[in-house]
Motif scaffolding. Structure first.
Motif, PDB file in Angstrom:
ATOM      1  N   MET A  55     -36.131   8.929  11.979  1.00 16.47           N
ATOM      2  CA  MET A  55     -35.217   9.412  10.936  1.00 16.47           C
ATOM      3  C   MET A  55     -35.961   9.627   9.613  1.00 16.47           C
ATOM      4  O   MET A  55     -35.748  10.634   8.927  1.00 16.47           O
ATOM      5  CB  MET A  55     -34.089   8.393  10.726  1.00 16.47           C
ATOM      6  CG  MET A  55     -33.073   8.338  11.845  1.00 16.47           C
ATOM      7  SD  MET A  55     -31.811   7.075  11.507  1.00 16.47           S
ATOM      8  CE  MET A  55     -30.691   7.337  12.891  1.00 16.47           C
ATOM      9  N   ASP A  56     -36.824   8.689   9.263  1.00 22.03           N
ATOM     10  CA  ASP A  56     -37.591   8.814   8.010  1.00 22.03           C
ATOM     11  C   ASP A  56     -38.474  10.056   8.027  1.00 22.03           C
ATOM     12  O   ASP A  56     -38.580  10.774   7.024  1.00 22.03           O
ATOM     13  CB  ASP A  56     -38.456   7.565   7.804  1.00 22.03           C
ATOM     14  CG  ASP A  56     -37.623   6.334   7.469  1.00 22.03           C
ATOM     15  OD1 ASP A  56     -36.460   6.511   7.040  1.00 22.03           O
ATOM     16  OD2 ASP A  56     -38.116   5.209   7.670  1.00 22.03           O
ATOM     17  N   ILE A  57     -39.126  10.310   9.175  1.00 23.77           N
ATOM     18  CA  ILE A  57     -39.997  11.492   9.273  1.00 23.77           C
ATOM     19  C   ILE A  57     -39.177  12.766   9.219  1.00 23.77           C
ATOM     20  O   ILE A  57     -39.582  13.763   8.601  1.00 23.77           O
ATOM     21  CB  ILE A  57     -40.842  11.424  10.567  1.00 23.77           C
ATOM     22  CG1 ILE A  57     -41.836  10.268  10.462  1.00 23.77           C
ATOM     23  CG2 ILE A  57     -41.586  12.734  10.802  1.00 23.77           C
ATOM     24  CD1 ILE A  57     -42.665  10.049  11.700  1.00 23.77           C
ATOM     25  N   HIS A  58     -37.994  12.741   9.862  1.00 24.46           N
ATOM     26  CA  HIS A  58     -37.103  13.919   9.812  1.00 24.46           C
ATOM     27  C   HIS A  58     -36.727  14.241   8.367  1.00 24.46           C
ATOM     28  O   HIS A  58     -36.714  15.403   7.954  1.00 24.46           O
ATOM     29  CB  HIS A  58     -35.847  13.639  10.643  1.00 24.46           C
ATOM     30  CG  HIS A  58     -34.901  14.796  10.705  1.00 24.46           C
ATOM     31  ND1 HIS A  58     -33.944  15.030   9.726  1.00 24.46           N
ATOM     32  CD2 HIS A  58     -34.765  15.812  11.609  1.00 24.46           C
ATOM     33  CE1 HIS A  58     -33.266  16.117  10.024  1.00 24.46           C
ATOM     34  NE2 HIS A  58     -33.734  16.610  11.168  1.00 24.46           N
ATOM     35  N   LYS A  59     -36.446  13.198   7.580  1.00 22.76           N
ATOM     36  CA  LYS A  59     -36.092  13.408   6.171  1.00 22.76           C
ATOM     37  C   LYS A  59     -37.263  14.005   5.389  1.00 22.76           C
ATOM     38  O   LYS A  59     -37.083  14.906   4.557  1.00 22.76           O
ATOM     39  CB  LYS A  59     -35.657  12.082   5.542  1.00 22.76           C
ATOM     40  CG  LYS A  59     -34.341  11.542   6.076  1.00 22.76           C
ATOM     41  CD  LYS A  59     -34.049  10.149   5.496  1.00 22.76           C
ATOM     42  CE  LYS A  59     -32.774   9.577   6.083  1.00 22.76           C
ATOM     43  NZ  LYS A  59     -32.508   8.194   5.587  1.00 22.76           N
TER      44      LYS A  59
END
Length: 437
Positions: A55-59
């Motif tokens: 999720m952090d990388i997607h953001k």
């Protein structure tokens, strides 16, 4: 230098979690666009339980605080599955966390299983649950917990295949936690099993050796004696055959170990024969450098390759390890490589010349005139070179070096015991493989 990046060759032979440190290095070196690296990370994470990290990388990738619905649903699934596995493994985990209870365990696994069943009502189902729980913890990125549970599981497991799988997982966890000494111990255990185990197919054994060598790169290039250990492992006949057959990219690391190893290994001459065989099959600046110096005697070519080698080392996830010294960052292996590479060129050049122009030599070893002169003086002072400098003519006069007959005899017989041992081992293995008559 992305053309010399071996990540696409190494990654298929690694656990997917081990690929992340390599991607982090490539991102730091900006060898590929950031977007490309982040997409690769998300693709890898989609096959793990590290949903929060994904999720952090997607953001970061899409510059948003929103995450896709499927990621939210996946996170809920992971949390639910983790709780279920934790409940199933709780009886055995509680037992293992009780010091007085653990003292009841013995070296005999059969006794342990019977004792756990009789006294604590812990059976095969709970032991299997511990394995699944440890594996799930690993997939979630909790490498410390996974390593502990896998260690305890191996002490109770009687299934050799499952035990082997747990050992691979334990090794990966120790590498990811950078516990290099413990990882080396696990690596050696794994090697013993691979070399002694009966595989359903010889190809499976070869593949296991290739996996082991690829995983070992993390350990050897972070270990004080790693340069010697990588030669000891990779240069064994069975492992070197596996490299030449299915993993020629590993020759880069074996060649580097030979070049930077301060003790000139007796195996180096044999390795040059391998270089001669593989120089056209596997294109790599480090292999081509050795071929230029020792096979083709192309010193101009070696000089060009040395420049390429320097760039390659800086951009290789294993060779380009940086050390922070105050406000400066250095790559120790690069400096050692260049120093020894110059020495290789110089030694070979000296074998075919009695008098060498210092200006020509400076060009061959990628130094200016003053640096080359200081370098030669230092070599003479440290007794690495029998020569004199003629300052008037600007030349180096090489002293004749007549080989001592006794030293030659020692060199020729030095490897005799090792070769005899290999021959006896092969004969015994062949005899054991024959069906009993």
């Amino acid at each position: 230098m992305a053309s010399y990046d071996l990540t696409p060759r190494i990654a298929p032979n690694l656990d997917r979690h081990l690929v992340f440190p390599m991607l982090e290095f490539l991102q730091e070196r900006q060898l590929y666009p950031d977007e490309e690296i982040l997409k690769s990370k998300i693709e890898l994470l989609s096959q793990t339980n590290m949903v929060d990290y994904a999720m952090d990388i997607h953001k970061s990738l899409y510059h948003t605080e929103d995450v896709p619905q499927d990621m939210m649903e996946r996170r809920a699934e992971v949390v639910a599955r983790l709780k279920a596995l934790e409940e199933a493994a709780t009886p055995l985990v509680n037992f293992l966390q009780n010091p007085s209870a653990v003292q009841e365990l013995r070296a005999d696994r059969s006794y342990n299983l019977q004792m756990l069943q009789d006294r604590h009502q812990i059976g095969p189902e709970q032991i299997e649950a511990l394995y699944q729980y440890a594996k799930f913890q690993f997939e979630c990125g909790n490498y410390s917990g996974a390593a502990d549970y896998l260690y305890q599981y191996r002490a109770l497991c009687t299934n050799s295949e499952r035990n082997l799988s747990a050992l691979w997982g334990k090794l990966a966890a120790e590498i990811l936690m950078q516990n290099w000494d413990i990882a080396l111990e696990e690596l050696n255990r794994l090697k013993e099993i691979i070399d002694s185990k009966s595989f359903s197919s010889p190809l499976n054994q070869v593949q296991s050796r290739i996996w082991l060598m690829n995983w070992s790169l993390f350990i050897f290039f972070n270990n004080e004696n790693g340069r010697t250990q990588i030669i000891d492992l990779f240069n064994q006949d069975k492992y070197l055959n596996a490299i030449q057959t299915n993993a020629p990219h590993l020759l880069r690391y074996l060649a580097t170990a030979f070049i930077v190893n301060k003790r000139r290994r007796p195996q180096f001459k044999d390795f040059i024969r391998v270089v001669q065989q593989e120089q056209h099959a596997f294109k790599d600046p480090i292999i081509e450098f050795l071929a230029s110096v020792y096979v083709n005697y192309d010193f101009d070519g070696a000089q060009k390759k040395m420049r390429e080698c320097e760039e390659l080392i800086l951009n290789d996830p294993f060779l380009g390890k940086r050390v922070e010294e105050g406000n400066f960052s250095t790559v120790p292996l690069r400096d050692e490589f260049l120093e020894n590479a110059r020495l290789f060129i110089f030694e070979t050049y000296c074998r075919i010349h009695r008098r060498i122009d210092l200006g020509v030599l400076a060009e061959k070893v990628n130094l200016n005139y003053e640096e080359a002169e200081r370098w030669i003086v230092n070599l003479i002072r440290t007794s690495k070179l029998e020569a004199k400098i003629d300052s008037k003519l600007g030349t180096i006069v090489i002293e004749p070096n007549n080989p001592n007959v006794y030293e030659q005899l020692i060199d020729h017989t030095k490897g005799l015991s090792g070769r005899t041992y290999k021959l006896v081992t092969q004969v015994l293995e062949h005899a054991q493989a024959q069906p009993a008559r």
